[in-house]
Design an enzyme around this catalytic site. Structure first.
Site, PDB file in Angstrom:
ATOM      1  N   LYS A  73     -12.732   9.658   8.396  1.00 13.20           N
ATOM      2  CA  LYS A  73     -13.277   9.475   7.048  1.00 13.20           C
ATOM      3  C   LYS A  73     -14.307   8.354   6.968  1.00 13.20           C
ATOM      4  CE  LYS A  73      -9.091  11.137   4.696  1.00 13.20           C
ATOM      5  NZ  LYS A  73      -8.173  11.151   5.852  1.00 13.20           N
ATOM      6  N   ASN A  85      -5.400   4.929  -4.891  1.00 19.26           N
ATOM      7  CA  ASN A  85      -5.948   5.638  -3.739  1.00 19.26           C
ATOM      8  C   ASN A  85      -6.015   7.119  -4.095  1.00 19.26           C
ATOM      9  OD1 ASN A  85      -5.839   3.141  -2.569  1.00 19.26           O
ATOM     10  ND2 ASN A  85      -4.198   3.629  -1.124  1.00 19.26           N
ATOM     11  N   TRP A  95     -12.905   4.882   1.267  1.00 23.21           N
ATOM     12  CA  TRP A  95     -12.125   5.008   2.502  1.00 23.21           C
ATOM     13  C   TRP A  95     -12.920   5.921   3.433  1.00 23.21           C
ATOM     14  CZ3 TRP A  95      -8.014   2.358   4.170  1.00 23.21           C
ATOM     15  CH2 TRP A  95      -7.477   2.759   5.399  1.00 23.21           C
ATOM     16  N   ASN A 111       0.828  -1.204   0.000  1.00 23.11           N
ATOM     17  CA  ASN A 111       0.000   0.000   0.000  1.00 23.11           C
ATOM     18  C   ASN A 111       0.868   1.263   0.000  1.00 23.11           C
ATOM     19  OD1 ASN A 111      -2.713   1.442   0.673  1.00 23.11           O
ATOM     20  ND2 ASN A 111      -1.293   2.207   2.221  1.00 23.11           N
ATOM     21  N   GLU A 112       0.678   2.115  -0.983  1.00 20.87           N
ATOM     22  CA  GLU A 112       1.182   3.489  -1.006  1.00 20.87           C
ATOM     23  C   GLU A 112       2.666   3.628  -0.702  1.00 20.87           C
ATOM     24  OE1 GLU A 112      -1.121   6.243   1.252  1.00 20.87           O
ATOM     25  OE2 GLU A 112      -3.001   5.748   0.241  1.00 20.87           O
ATOM     26  N   TYR A 162      -7.449  16.119  -0.360  1.00 29.52           N
ATOM     27  CA  TYR A 162      -6.048  16.543  -0.295  1.00 29.52           C
ATOM     28  C   TYR A 162      -5.718  17.358  -1.547  1.00 29.52           C
ATOM     29  CZ  TYR A 162      -5.684  13.134   3.478  1.00 29.52           C
ATOM     30  OH  TYR A 162      -5.870  12.427   4.648  1.00 29.52           O
TER      31      TYR A 162
END
Length: 809
Positions: free
Chosen positions: A703, A595, A682, A543-544, A601
Site C-alpha cells: 500500500k 483507520n 497508509w 492501534n485497532e 476492504y
C-alpha cells in the site's frame, strides 16, 4: 557528522546539531558529540551518536527528489547537514546547520538580541532549598560549552553472533570463535522476514564482544546502552547479569560499573529473543517483527554526580513549555540529579537556552543538596519574552537547552536537549491549530524497515525517507506502530514535521497484570525518552483493538490517564478500526484517528461512501475530535488495468491504477471536511509483512506510495505531490503500463498547474483544465509501435514537462 568516521588523529571542527556552536577538538581516537567524548575502540568505523553532532563537511548525499524511479539532483545532505537543496534538491534550502528552514532560512541571526529577563523565581521541587530562576542573555552573550565530562564509547563493531541458543554463552571464557562476525545495527531476519510464508525465524540469538575500558573511567559510572533490541534482551558483562529488558523499540541502559574491569579486557554477552511473548506488546500485527540488535550499542561514562541516566533511559531532563505565544512563553526545566558519591552533595543545575546562532536566550538555575545514593529532581522556571516559535514546515525553529550540573562551581556533567516553543490545539469543528492558526494536517504512516535490511538501518536510510516524505508534501508523520529512532525524531524537529508516535499495542491484548505493566512501561519509555522533541504533538496509546470488552477498555483508559500524567502538555490519540465507531475503544484518548479503507476492504463500503460515513460519525459524536489515521489501497508496480476495477485485497492482482483512483477520490472528500484533524495515508513505503501473499510480491504490504527499496514513486505519490506542494509537478500516470492493445487510450496526468497540454508524437491532442489536480483525456489515439506522450504546463513561470513512451501492439 557522517558517523562512519575513520579513527585517525585530526583536528576537526565540530558543531552540535542543536545550536551550531563551533569549537575545535584534537581527535586522537576520540571525537566530541554533543557534549560527550566519543572514544573509538579497536577498529571502530561507525558511531550512531545519541547526542547529535555533525562535522562541518557534511553527511553522505542521499536521493531526495526526482522523477519516477530516478536518482535525485542535489541529495538530502550535502555540504553540511541538509545544507543543499529544497524539495527538488534535498531536504532543506538554506540548511539546518546554517540556520535555514525548509525555504530560505528560518534563523537569520537568531531570534532575539537580548535574551530573556531573569525572574529570580521560586523555590525548587521536592526537598530543594535553592532558588530557581532565569538570568537574561546579553546581546553578545555567546554560549561556550564547558569541558566534556561524559564519554560515549561506541560498541557497534566486532561482535560475534549466533542465530540459535547456546548454553553458557554468558560466561566470560566461552569460546565464540566459530560464530559469525557482524556489526550493529544487525538483524537476523533481513531476508527470511520479507519473503513470505510467515515462516521467518522467531527465536533466540546471541551476541558477544570483547573491549578494553579506558583507564580514565576508573571511579566513574559506566552504563551500557542499547538503542534497540527486539524483543526480550538479557545482558551480561564479565559473566555478571545486568538485567533484562522487555520490549522491542525503546532505548534501554544497564549500570555496568560494578561488573567492569578498568584498563583490562571485558566481555559483554547479549541474548535476544524475538519470539512472541504473551505479556510484551505487540501480541500480533501486520508487519514482520525483526530480531536482533538493530540499533547501536555503546558505553556511557559519567561522573559519580550526574544527570540521571536511568529514568526509563531518558535524558533525565524535561523541558515544559506553557502559555506560548509570540509575546511570551513560560519554561519549566525539570532535571533529575543522581549522586553516587559516598556523601551528600550540594549541586547547582543551570539550563541555558541557546539560539542556533550561539547566542544565549535565557539562563535558569536551581540549587540543592542530594543525599548519597539518592536521585532528586530540581526545577527552575522562567518566562521568555518574544520567543521564536517552532512553526512546523513554515519555520522549524529549534533552540538548544544546555543543562550543566555543577558541584561547588565545577561542572561535573552536562548535556544538550532540543527545545521548541509552540502552541497547538485540536477543535471538534475547526480541526488542527498550530500557534493559533489553522493548518491542514495531511501526511503518511511510516514503518522503519528496508528491503534486505529489515530494521537494521542507518542514518542514510532515515535521511532518504525524510527527503521523500518532504517531497510528497506531507506535514505529519504517524510513526506506526512503535517507537522509532531518536535520529528520525531529530529530523522531524529540524524540518518541521509534526509527529504522532505510539506504542505497539496492536490488535489484541493479554488479560494479565504483566501485560498491563509492560504496556505502561513502553508508554513511559516512549514519552520520557522523547519528551523534548518539539515535533511530537501526539502520543498514541494503541492501534485497532479488535475486542471492545471490559479488559481492553480498562487498559486503554489507564494508558490515556498515564499519558496525561506523564505529559500534560500533549494530547493522546488512538487509531481505531474493526470495532463499533462510537463504542468504548475510541472514547478514552483526547483524539481518535479512524483507520478506514473504503474501496479496498469490503467491510468499509465503496470509495464514494467515505464522505457520508465521516459526516454521520461527526454528527453522532460532535464533541469528539476525529481524524483519519489510515486510508489507502495496494498497488503492484507490474500490474495495471484501465479502467480499474476493485480488486480482491488479499488476491494476487493489485493494479496500480486502482490505488491512484482510491487516493484521488478519498482525498477529494477529505479535503472539504475541516473537522478531520488529520488525514494520514497508509502508507508512505511498502513494507515487510511475511504473512501476506498478495499482489506481485509475497511477504509484502504494497500500500506504499513508494516501493520497498525506495527507488520508485508510484503514481499516487505524484497525485499527492501535485495536491500538497507548490513544487512544479506534471506526471503522466500509468507510465509502467507500456504495452497497449487498443487504438485509443485514456491518459491521466497529475499536476498542480491550472491547465495541461498533451501531445502525442509531437501532435497536440488538447489542453485540459483539471479537477482535484487530475487531468484526463478520454480517447487518445495511438499508432502501431512506439508512441511518445508529452504533457506540459507552465507553473509559477516554470515550464514543466513529463514524457513517457507507450507501445501499441
Amino acid at each position: 557528522m557522517n558517523r562512519r568516521m575513520a579513527c585517525t588523529a585530526a583536528a576537526l571542527e565540530i558543531r552540535t546539531m542543536s545550536n551550531k556552536v563551533r569549537w575545535f577538538a584534537r581527535i586522537t581516537l576520540k571525537y566530541v558529540v554533543g557534549g560527550v567524548v566519543v572514544i573509538a575502540l579497536g577498529s571502530c568505523t561507525s558511531e550512531n551518536a545519541e547526542d547529535d553532532a555533525f562535522a562541518s563537511g557534511g553527511t553522505t548525499a542521499v536521493p531526495g527528489t526526482g522523477g519516477d524511479g530516478t536518482t535525485n539532483t542535489g541529495g538530502a545532505a550535502t555540504g553540511g547537514v541538509f545544507t543543499g537543496g529544497s524539495s527538488t534538491a534535498g531536504l532543506a534550502t538554506g540548511g539546518r546547520e546554517t540556520g535555514g528552514s525548509s525555504s530560505g532560512g528560518a534563523v537569520a541571526g537568531g531570534a532575539a538580541t537580548g535574551g530573556a529577563a531573569g525572574t529570580g523565581a521560586d523555590a525548587g521541587a521536592s526537598g530543594w532549598a535553592g532558588a530557581a530562576g532565569g538570568a537574561g542573555g546579553a546581546p553578545h552573550d555567546v554560549y561556550e560549552p564547558p569541558p566534556v565530562r561524559r564519554t560515549k564509547i561506541p560498541l557497534d563493531t566486532d561482535w560475534r553472533f549466533l542465530r540459535s541458543d547456546a548454553s553458557d554463552a554468558n560466561d566470560t571464557g566461552f569460546d565464540d570463535s566459530s560464530w559469525k562476525t557482524v556489526s550493529v545495527p544487525h538483524t537476523w531476519n533481513a531476508m527470511d522476514g520479507q519473503d513470505g510464508g510467515n515462516d521467518y525465524y522467531r527465536g533466540i540469538g546471541w551476541y558477544r564482544r570483547h573491549f578494553v575500558l579506558p583507564a580514565d573511567a576508573a571511579g566513574k559510572r559506566v552504563y551500557i546502552q542499547f538503542d534497540g533490541g527486539s524483543i526480550v534482551t538479557d545482558v551480561w558483562v564479565n559473566g555478571t547479569s545486568l538485567g533484562q529488558h522487555r520490549g522491542g523499540f525503546a532505548r534501554f541502559r544497564f549500570d555496568a560499573t560494578a561488573a567492569l574491569n578498568t584498563g583490562a579486557d571485558n566481555v559483554v554477552a547479549v541474548r535476544i529473543d524475538n519470539s512472541l511473548v504473551a505479556d510484551v506488546p505487540p501480541i500480533s500485527g501486520d508487519f514482520t517483527v525483526f530480531g536482533g540488535l538493530y540499533r547501536s550499542v555503546s558505553l556511557l561514562v559519567t561522573d559519580r554526580v550526574h544527570i540521571d541516566t536511568q529514568d526509563f533511559a531518558s535524558s533525565g531532563v524535561y523541558l515544559e513549555t506553557t502559555n506560548v505565544s509570540e509575546a511570551s512563553a513560560d519554561l519549566r526545566a525539570r532535571v533529575r540529579v543522581k549522586n553516587d558519591e559516598p556523601g551528600a552533595q550540594d549541586v547547582t543545575v543551570s539550563t541555558i537556552v541557546v539560539r542556533p546562532d550561539g547566542g544565549v536566550e535565557a539562563r535558569l538555575t536551581a540549587s540543592g543538596t542530594v543525599g548519597s545514593g539518592a536521585t532528586e529532581e530540581l526545577v527552575a522556571t522562567t518566562t521568555l519574552p518574544n520567543p521564536h516559535l517552532w512553526d512546523g514546515l513554515t519555520d522549524p525553529f529549534v533552540y538548544s537547552a544546555y543543562v550543566e550540573l555543577a558541584v561547588q562551581g565545577e561542572v561535573r556533567d552536562w548535556l544538550v536537549e532540543p527545545l521548541g516553543f509552540r502552541s497547538y490545539a485540536v477543535d471538534p469543528e475547526e480541526g488542527f491549530l498550530l500557534n493559533g492558526r489553522y493548518v491542514d494536517l495531511h501526511g503518511v504512516n511510516r514503518h522503519q524497515d528496508r528491503l534486505d535490511m529489515g530494521w537494521a538501518i542507518t542514518e542514510r536510510e532515515h535521511d532518504e525517507d525524510m527527503a521523500l516524505i518532504r517531497e510528497v508534501g506531507a506535514n505529519i508523520i504517524r510513526l506506526s506502530h512503535y517507537q522509532q529512532s531518536k535520529y528520525f525524531h531529530e529530523l522531524a524537529d529540524q524540518t518541521g514535521m509534526v509527529l504522532w508516535t505510539e506504542i505497539p499495542l496492536i490488535n489484541e491484548i493479554t488479560h494479565s497484570n504483566e501485560h498491563t505493566a509492560n504496556a505502561r512501561q513502553q508508554l513511559q519509555e516512549l514519552i520520557r525518552q522523547n519528551f523534548n522533541h518539539p515535533s511530537i504533538l501526539f502520543w498514541g496509546i494503541g492501534n485497532e483493538q479488535r475486542t471492545d470488552d471490559s479488559a481492553t477498555n480498562t487498559l486503554l483508559g489507564d494508558l490515556a490517564d498515564l499519558a496525561a500524567v506523564e505529559d500534560p502538555g500533549r494530547l493522546s490519540t488512538y487509531a481505531h478500526c474493526c470495532a463499533p465507531d462510537t463504542g468504548g475503544l475510541p472514547s478514552h484518548s483526547n483524539l481518535v484517528g479512524y483507520n478506514t479503507y473504503f474501496g479496498w476492504y469490503d467491510n468499509f463500503g465503496t470509495y464514494d461512501q467515505f464522505g457520508d460515513w465521516a459526516d454521520a460519525l461527526h454528527a453522532a459524536r460532535p464533541t469528539w475530535r476525529i481524524g483519519i489515521g489510515e486510508y489507502g489501497a495496494g498497488a503492484a508496480l507490474s500490474q495495471h488495468q484501465i479502467p480499474p476495477m476493485q480488486p480482491e485485497p488479499y488476491g494476487s492482482f493489485h493494479p496500480e491504477e486502482w490505488q491512484s483512483l482510491i487516493h484521488d477520490e478519498q482525498w477529494r472528500q477529505m479535503n472539504t471536511r475541516r473537522y478531520l484533524w488529520a488525514k494520514i495515508v497508509w502508507c508512505m513505503f511498502d513494507f515487510a509483512s511475511d504473512g501476506r501473499s498478495e499482489g506481485e510480491t509475497a511477504g509484502r504490504n504494497d500500500k506504499g506510495l513508494v516501493s520497498y527499496d525506495r527507488q520508485t514513486r508510484k503514481d499516487a505519490f505524484f497525485f499527492y505531490k501535485a495536491s500538497w506542494t507548490a513544487t512544479p509537478t506534471v506526471h503522466i500516470a500509468s507510465r509502467r503500463y507500456t504495452n497497449r492493445t487498443t487504438a485509443t487510450v485514456v491518459v491521466t496526468v497529475y499536476s498542480n498547474a491550472d491547465q495541461v497540454t498533451l501531445r502525442v508524437n509531437g501532435t497536440t491532442v488538447g489542453t485540459e483544465l483539471g479537477t482535484n489536480h487530475t487531468f484526463e483525456w478520454a480517447s487518445v489515439p495511438l499508432c502501431m509501435g512506439s508512441n511518445t506522450l508529452e504533457a506540459s504546463a507552465t507553473i509559477g513561470g516554470v515550464d514543466t514537462t513529463d514524457t513517457v513512451t507507450l507501445t501499441r501492439i
